[in-house]
Motif scaffolding. Structure first.
Motif, mmCIF file in Angstrom:
data_model
loop_
_atom_site.group_PDB
_atom_site.id
_atom_site.type_symbol
_atom_site.label_atom_id
_atom_site.label_comp_id
_atom_site.label_asym_id
_atom_site.label_seq_id
_atom_site.Cartn_x
_atom_site.Cartn_y
_atom_site.Cartn_z
ATOM 1 N N GLY A 1 0.799 -1.222 0.000
ATOM 2 C CA GLY A 1 0.000 0.000 0.000
ATOM 3 C C GLY A 1 0.825 1.263 0.000
ATOM 4 O O GLY A 1 0.289 2.349 -0.237
ATOM 5 N N ASP A 2 2.140 1.164 0.242
ATOM 6 C CA ASP A 2 3.005 2.347 0.214
ATOM 7 C C ASP A 2 3.139 2.875 -1.208
ATOM 8 O O ASP A 2 3.230 2.099 -2.173
ATOM 9 N N GLY B 1 15.192 0.508 -11.685
ATOM 10 C CA GLY B 1 16.415 0.485 -12.501
ATOM 11 C C GLY B 1 17.566 1.111 -11.754
ATOM 12 O O GLY B 1 17.789 0.824 -10.576
ATOM 13 N N ASN B 2 18.277 2.017 -12.384
ATOM 14 C CA ASN B 2 19.424 2.694 -11.764
ATOM 15 C C ASN B 2 19.042 3.992 -11.068
ATOM 16 O O ASN B 2 19.903 4.726 -10.602
ATOM 17 N N ASP B 3 17.754 4.285 -11.026
ATOM 18 C CA ASP B 3 17.299 5.522 -10.408
ATOM 19 C C ASP B 3 17.133 5.351 -8.897
ATOM 20 O O ASP B 3 17.186 4.242 -8.378
ATOM 21 N N GLU B 4 16.921 6.445 -8.220
ATOM 22 C CA GLU B 4 16.634 6.439 -6.789
ATOM 23 C C GLU B 4 15.116 6.386 -6.605
ATOM 24 O O GLU B 4 14.368 6.802 -7.497
ATOM 25 N N TYR B 5 14.689 5.902 -5.445
ATOM 26 C CA TYR B 5 13.265 5.955 -5.128
ATOM 27 C C TYR B 5 13.087 6.236 -3.653
ATOM 28 O O TYR B 5 14.020 6.099 -2.859
ATOM 29 N N SER B 6 11.882 6.638 -3.300
ATOM 30 C CA SER B 6 11.551 6.805 -1.886
ATOM 31 C C SER B 6 10.131 6.311 -1.656
ATOM 32 O O SER B 6 9.309 6.273 -2.575
ATOM 33 N N ILE B 7 9.876 5.915 -0.433
ATOM 34 C CA ILE B 7 8.525 5.615 0.006
ATOM 35 C C ILE B 7 7.930 6.971 0.358
ATOM 36 O O ILE B 7 8.477 7.682 1.193
ATOM 37 N N ASN B 8 6.850 7.340 -0.308
ATOM 38 C CA ASN B 8 6.317 8.688 -0.131
ATOM 39 C C ASN B 8 4.788 8.652 -0.093
ATOM 40 O O ASN B 8 4.131 8.826 -1.117
ATOM 41 N N ASN B 9 4.243 8.417 1.081
ATOM 42 C CA ASN B 9 2.794 8.433 1.285
ATOM 43 C C ASN B 9 2.375 9.880 1.538
ATOM 44 O O ASN B 9 1.939 10.258 2.613
ATOM 45 N N LEU B 10 2.528 10.680 0.487
ATOM 46 C CA LEU B 10 2.496 12.129 0.555
ATOM 47 C C LEU B 10 1.214 12.749 1.086
ATOM 48 O O LEU B 10 1.242 13.870 1.576
ATOM 49 N N LEU B 11 0.102 12.056 1.008
ATOM 50 C CA LEU B 11 -1.163 12.667 1.414
ATOM 51 C C LEU B 11 -1.728 12.083 2.711
ATOM 52 O O LEU B 11 -2.879 12.339 3.048
ATOM 53 N N ASP B 12 -0.922 11.324 3.443
ATOM 54 C CA ASP B 12 -1.414 10.699 4.686
ATOM 55 C C ASP B 12 -1.908 11.723 5.706
ATOM 56 O O ASP B 12 -2.781 11.423 6.511
ATOM 57 N N LEU C 1 -5.727 4.971 -5.762
ATOM 58 C CA LEU C 1 -5.760 3.658 -5.113
ATOM 59 C C LEU C 1 -5.616 3.787 -3.595
ATOM 60 O O LEU C 1 -6.375 3.188 -2.844
ATOM 61 N N ARG C 2 -4.640 4.560 -3.138
ATOM 62 C CA ARG C 2 -4.362 4.654 -1.702
ATOM 63 C C ARG C 2 -5.400 5.480 -0.943
ATOM 64 O O ARG C 2 -5.789 5.114 0.168
ATOM 65 N N TYR C 3 -5.831 6.604 -1.537
ATOM 66 C CA TYR C 3 -6.688 7.546 -0.808
ATOM 67 C C TYR C 3 -8.107 7.661 -1.351
ATOM 68 O O TYR C 3 -8.945 8.318 -0.728
ATOM 69 N N GLY C 4 -8.352 7.115 -2.540
ATOM 70 C CA GLY C 4 -9.653 7.300 -3.164
ATOM 71 C C GLY C 4 -9.777 8.651 -3.834
ATOM 72 O O GLY C 4 -10.857 9.059 -4.247
#
Length: 139
Positions: free
Chosen positions: A13-14, A72-83, A122-125
């Motif tokens: 869900g993240d 791939g070779n990019d960076e990512y973050s877990i970002n539940n920005l609207l919590d 999906l996460r927030y509707g």
């Protein structure tokens, strides 16, 4: 929000924010190393500048792929920005709805139906895209 290369384990869900060269791609983590994301034809790891062509697409496909392959070779973050603004939907509903869309071709618009809109709905509707809002503010 920590940035990483496939070493911090997200929870189902993240929201996953992937930092491409000039934009961010978004996916939702569904467990066991997989994400579901809305992918225009040119969205793939190491797409580089050619992935910018996705702004011209009007259709995209919902795919389930390994997180590390999508990143791939990019960076990512877990970002539940609207919590802080919205309560996340129950995880079983998020996962059910994400899986029910697999393989479907959906309308795509960089401005109102992009990959970030897809995962926040999906996460927030609620379909939201902070990067589209930010670009609008810069004009």
């Amino acid at each position: 929000m920590s940035s990483t290369k496939c070493n911090k384990k997200p929870e189902p869900g993240d929201l996953i924010q992937i930092f491409r060269s000039v934009y961010q791609h978004w996916a939702i983590y569904v467990g066991e190393g997989y994400v579901i994301h809305l992918a225009p034809p040119s969205e793939y790891a190491q797409a580089g500048a050619s992935s910018l062509m996705s702004v011209l697409c009007d259709k995209a496909i919902v795919k389930k792929e390994e997180l590390c392959e999508v990143v791939g070779n990019d960076e990512y973050s877990i970002n539940n920005l609207l919590d802080k603004e919205y309560e996340p939907r129950p995880i079983q509903d998020v996962l059910r709805d994400a899986h029910s869309r697999l393989g479907k071709e959906l309308s795509y618009s960089i401005f109102n139906k992009n990959c970030e809109h897809f995962v926040t709905e999906l996460r927030y509707g609620k379909p939201q895209s902070r990067q589209v809002r930010l670009v609008g503010m810069l004009r």
